[in-house]
Design a protein around this motif. Sequence first.
Motif, PDB file in Angstrom:
ATOM      1  N   VAL A  92     -28.809  12.029  -1.067  1.00 17.08           N
ATOM      2  CA  VAL A  92     -28.825  10.786  -2.001  1.00 17.08           C
ATOM      3  C   VAL A  92     -29.265   9.799  -0.851  1.00 17.08           C
ATOM      4  CG1 VAL A  92     -27.593   8.898  -3.364  1.00 17.08           C
ATOM      5  CG2 VAL A  92     -27.194  11.380  -3.494  1.00 17.08           C
ATOM      6  N   SER A  93     -30.456   9.377  -1.070  1.00 18.18           N
ATOM      7  CA  SER A  93     -31.126   8.278  -0.235  1.00 18.18           C
ATOM      8  C   SER A  93     -30.490   6.770  -0.473  1.00 18.18           C
ATOM      9  CB  SER A  93     -32.719   8.194  -0.207  1.00 18.18           C
ATOM     10  OG  SER A  93     -33.167   7.949  -1.702  1.00 18.18           O
ATOM     11  N   HIS A  94     -30.221   6.428  -1.617  1.00 15.56           N
ATOM     12  CA  HIS A  94     -29.733   4.977  -2.016  1.00 15.56           C
ATOM     13  C   HIS A  94     -28.787   5.426  -3.098  1.00 15.56           C
ATOM     14  CE1 HIS A  94     -32.705   3.219   0.676  1.00 15.56           C
ATOM     15  NE2 HIS A  94     -33.704   3.963  -0.114  1.00 15.56           N
ATOM     16  N   GLN A 124      -6.151   4.320  -8.797  1.00 14.37           N
ATOM     17  CA  GLN A 124      -6.763   3.557  -7.816  1.00 14.37           C
ATOM     18  C   GLN A 124      -7.376   4.548  -6.962  1.00 14.37           C
ATOM     19  OE1 GLN A 124      -7.067   0.198  -7.314  1.00 14.37           O
ATOM     20  NE2 GLN A 124      -8.377   0.646  -5.397  1.00 14.37           N
ATOM     21  N   PRO A 125      -8.669   4.569  -6.676  1.00 14.82           N
ATOM     22  CA  PRO A 125      -9.531   5.244  -5.716  1.00 14.82           C
ATOM     23  C   PRO A 125      -8.965   5.320  -4.401  1.00 14.82           C
ATOM     24  CG  PRO A 125     -11.241   4.113  -6.989  1.00 14.82           C
ATOM     25  CD  PRO A 125      -9.903   3.580  -7.348  1.00 14.82           C
ATOM     26  N   PHE A 126      -9.245   6.622  -3.808  1.00 10.98           N
ATOM     27  CA  PHE A 126      -8.336   6.861  -2.419  1.00 10.98           C
ATOM     28  C   PHE A 126      -9.361   6.245  -1.237  1.00 10.98           C
ATOM     29  CE2 PHE A 126     -11.748  10.087  -2.874  1.00 10.98           C
ATOM     30  CZ  PHE A 126     -12.071  10.265  -1.473  1.00 10.98           C
ATOM     31  N   LEU A 127     -10.582   5.580  -1.810  1.00 14.67           N
ATOM     32  CA  LEU A 127     -11.653   5.189  -0.711  1.00 14.67           C
ATOM     33  C   LEU A 127     -12.159   3.870  -1.417  1.00 14.67           C
ATOM     34  CD1 LEU A 127     -12.609   6.048   1.929  1.00 14.67           C
ATOM     35  CD2 LEU A 127     -14.591   6.970   0.866  1.00 14.67           C
ATOM     36  N   ASP A 128     -12.272   2.640  -0.822  1.00 21.16           N
ATOM     37  CA  ASP A 128     -12.673   1.572  -1.517  1.00 21.16           C
ATOM     38  C   ASP A 128     -14.127   1.438  -1.678  1.00 21.16           C
ATOM     39  OD1 ASP A 128     -10.295   0.309  -1.484  1.00 21.16           O
ATOM     40  OD2 ASP A 128     -10.183  -0.452   0.438  1.00 21.16           O
ATOM     41  N   THR A 129     -14.987   1.950  -0.492  1.00 17.30           N
ATOM     42  CA  THR A 129     -16.380   1.821  -0.679  1.00 17.30           C
ATOM     43  C   THR A 129     -16.996   2.963  -0.084  1.00 17.30           C
ATOM     44  OG1 THR A 129     -16.757   0.740   1.415  1.00 17.30           O
ATOM     45  CG2 THR A 129     -16.659  -0.565  -0.602  1.00 17.30           C
ATOM     46  N   TYR A 130     -18.134   3.668  -0.463  1.00 19.39           N
ATOM     47  CA  TYR A 130     -18.740   4.686   0.399  1.00 19.39           C
ATOM     48  C   TYR A 130     -20.297   4.337   0.332  1.00 19.39           C
ATOM     49  CZ  TYR A 130     -20.909   9.397   1.140  1.00 19.39           C
ATOM     50  OH  TYR A 130     -21.430  10.290   1.974  1.00 19.39           O
ATOM     51  N   ARG A 131     -20.627   4.209   1.565  1.00 19.96           N
ATOM     52  CA  ARG A 131     -22.125   3.701   2.086  1.00 19.96           C
ATOM     53  C   ARG A 131     -22.414   2.400   1.436  1.00 19.96           C
ATOM     54  NH1 ARG A 131     -25.928   8.737   1.327  1.00 19.96           N
ATOM     55  NH2 ARG A 131     -27.484   7.256   1.739  1.00 19.96           N
ATOM     56  N   GLY A 132     -21.474   1.675   1.354  1.00 19.13           N
ATOM     57  CA  GLY A 132     -21.821   0.355   0.852  1.00 19.13           C
ATOM     58  C   GLY A 132     -21.705   0.173  -0.623  1.00 19.13           C
ATOM     59  N   VAL A 133     -21.193   1.306  -1.155  1.00 18.12           N
ATOM     60  CA  VAL A 133     -21.139   1.096  -2.777  1.00 18.12           C
ATOM     61  C   VAL A 133     -19.632   1.244  -3.000  1.00 18.12           C
ATOM     62  CG1 VAL A 133     -21.597   2.266  -4.962  1.00 18.12           C
ATOM     63  CG2 VAL A 133     -23.556   2.081  -3.048  1.00 18.12           C
ATOM     64  N   ARG A 134     -19.020   0.455  -3.975  1.00 17.14           N
ATOM     65  CA  ARG A 134     -17.718   0.562  -4.425  1.00 17.14           C
ATOM     66  C   ARG A 134     -17.282   1.829  -5.044  1.00 17.14           C
ATOM     67  NH1 ARG A 134     -14.931  -0.584  -9.297  1.00 17.14           N
ATOM     68  NH2 ARG A 134     -16.735  -1.124 -10.220  1.00 17.14           N
ATOM     69  N   VAL A 135     -16.301   2.523  -4.805  1.00 14.48           N
ATOM     70  CA  VAL A 135     -15.917   3.774  -5.394  1.00 14.48           C
ATOM     71  C   VAL A 135     -15.241   3.347  -6.798  1.00 14.48           C
ATOM     72  CG1 VAL A 135     -14.722   5.894  -4.917  1.00 14.48           C
ATOM     73  CG2 VAL A 135     -15.766   4.833  -3.154  1.00 14.48           C
ATOM     74  N   GLU A 136     -15.469   4.489  -7.724  1.00 13.81           N
ATOM     75  CA  GLU A 136     -14.998   4.105  -9.067  1.00 13.81           C
ATOM     76  C   GLU A 136     -14.011   5.135  -9.417  1.00 13.81           C
ATOM     77  OE1 GLU A 136     -17.927   3.666 -11.756  1.00 13.81           O
ATOM     78  OE2 GLU A 136     -19.283   2.437 -10.721  1.00 13.81           O
ATOM     79  N   CYS A 137     -12.951   5.336 -10.237  1.00 17.27           N
ATOM     80  CA  CYS A 137     -12.233   6.297 -10.731  1.00 17.27           C
ATOM     81  C   CYS A 137     -13.194   6.899 -11.686  1.00 17.27           C
ATOM     82  CB  CYS A 137     -10.956   5.843 -11.093  1.00 17.27           C
ATOM     83  SG  CYS A 137     -11.068   4.647 -12.659  1.00 17.27           S
ATOM     84  N   ALA A 138     -12.922   8.324 -12.052  1.00 21.04           N
ATOM     85  CA  ALA A 138     -13.380   9.018 -13.190  1.00 21.04           C
ATOM     86  C   ALA A 138     -12.856   8.815 -14.636  1.00 21.04           C
ATOM     87  CB  ALA A 138     -13.377  10.685 -12.662  1.00 21.04           C
ATOM     88  N   GLU A 139     -13.744   8.525 -15.273  1.00 18.50           N
ATOM     89  CA  GLU A 139     -13.705   8.157 -16.702  1.00 18.50           C
ATOM     90  C   GLU A 139     -13.290   9.492 -17.350  1.00 18.50           C
ATOM     91  OE1 GLU A 139     -12.854   5.732 -18.355  1.00 18.50           O
ATOM     92  OE2 GLU A 139     -13.826   3.890 -16.988  1.00 18.50           O
ATOM     93  N   PRO A 140     -12.590  10.003 -18.028  1.00 13.98           N
ATOM     94  CA  PRO A 140     -11.999  11.313 -18.741  1.00 13.98           C
ATOM     95  C   PRO A 140     -13.176  11.529 -19.679  1.00 13.98           C
ATOM     96  CG  PRO A 140      -9.861   9.805 -18.695  1.00 13.98           C
ATOM     97  CD  PRO A 140     -11.268   9.030 -18.242  1.00 13.98           C
TER      98      PRO A 140
END
Length: 289
Positions: free
Chosen positions: A158-160, A174-190
């Motif tokens: 994934v380039s971007h 609450q996601p275990f990680l705040d951001t990944y490669r500058g993108v906010r990490v979201e929880c999974a919608e059931p």
Amino acid sequence: MRFSTLIRQHVAALRALLVLTAITGIVYPLAVFAVAQLPGLRTKADGSLVEANATAVGSSLIGQSFTDVGGTALAQYFQSRPSAAGDGYDPLSTAASNLGPEDIVDTASRKSLLTQVCARSRAVGDRERVDGSRPFCTKGGVGAVLSVIGPRDADGEVSHPVQVVTVNEACPAQPFLDTYRGVRVECAEPGHDYSVGRIVPIHGNASAHPAVPADAVTASGSGLDPHISPAYAAIQVARVARARNVSAEQVRAAVDAHTTGRTLWFLGEPRVDVLQLNLDLDHRYPYRG
């Protein structure tokens, strides 16, 4: 074909049937049974049963659980490794889970192997008062896995990233990680499918050599392993000693007495017989709880 010839052939076939039935159905089973009763073979032929107070309490070849009716580990006993045989240590359903190291994403119907390992490690750590963290696991005890969504380059990377989801943590977690490669990490919608993204396991900062050993969190191939590793036994010593109100040295001595080295000095690994160890502890240091 003459009728008399046909009769003779059927009579010969019937004689052969009766003779083979007598040999394979009566003589051979009786011979095997008789040999099995010879000194040194009878115990093994009868199932290698282990007795306590003249009552069969198990087999030296088949593990068993040491939990209460609700599945909670009994504090006074050393615990066996997990089992994938039926509901656990079912000798009629011996089997492995058939889940491999690439099974890292939970589904609606079951937890992934990674999440099972993470949850077990956390539970064992809490029970034995040791660090239950391990690589690729969140502090909450699920697989630390992201789905990274976005356009990909020629190599499939994934380039971007435009969206990053922690696939094993359902909202509102609450996601275990705040951001990944500058993108906010979201929880999974059931109910959402995030397989379109690139699945990325996150190592985290846990030690590469966890305090909770592998056999404490994974089942054996048969699901009936009666042994645990000395390392798994070692982290249980303090708990068992507290429950039985004896010293850790006394319990450790019992563990050593039921530890077997490698077969022929080079096959397999050292192992601890859980059933025999627990029976020995019951005899030496009865539980008064």
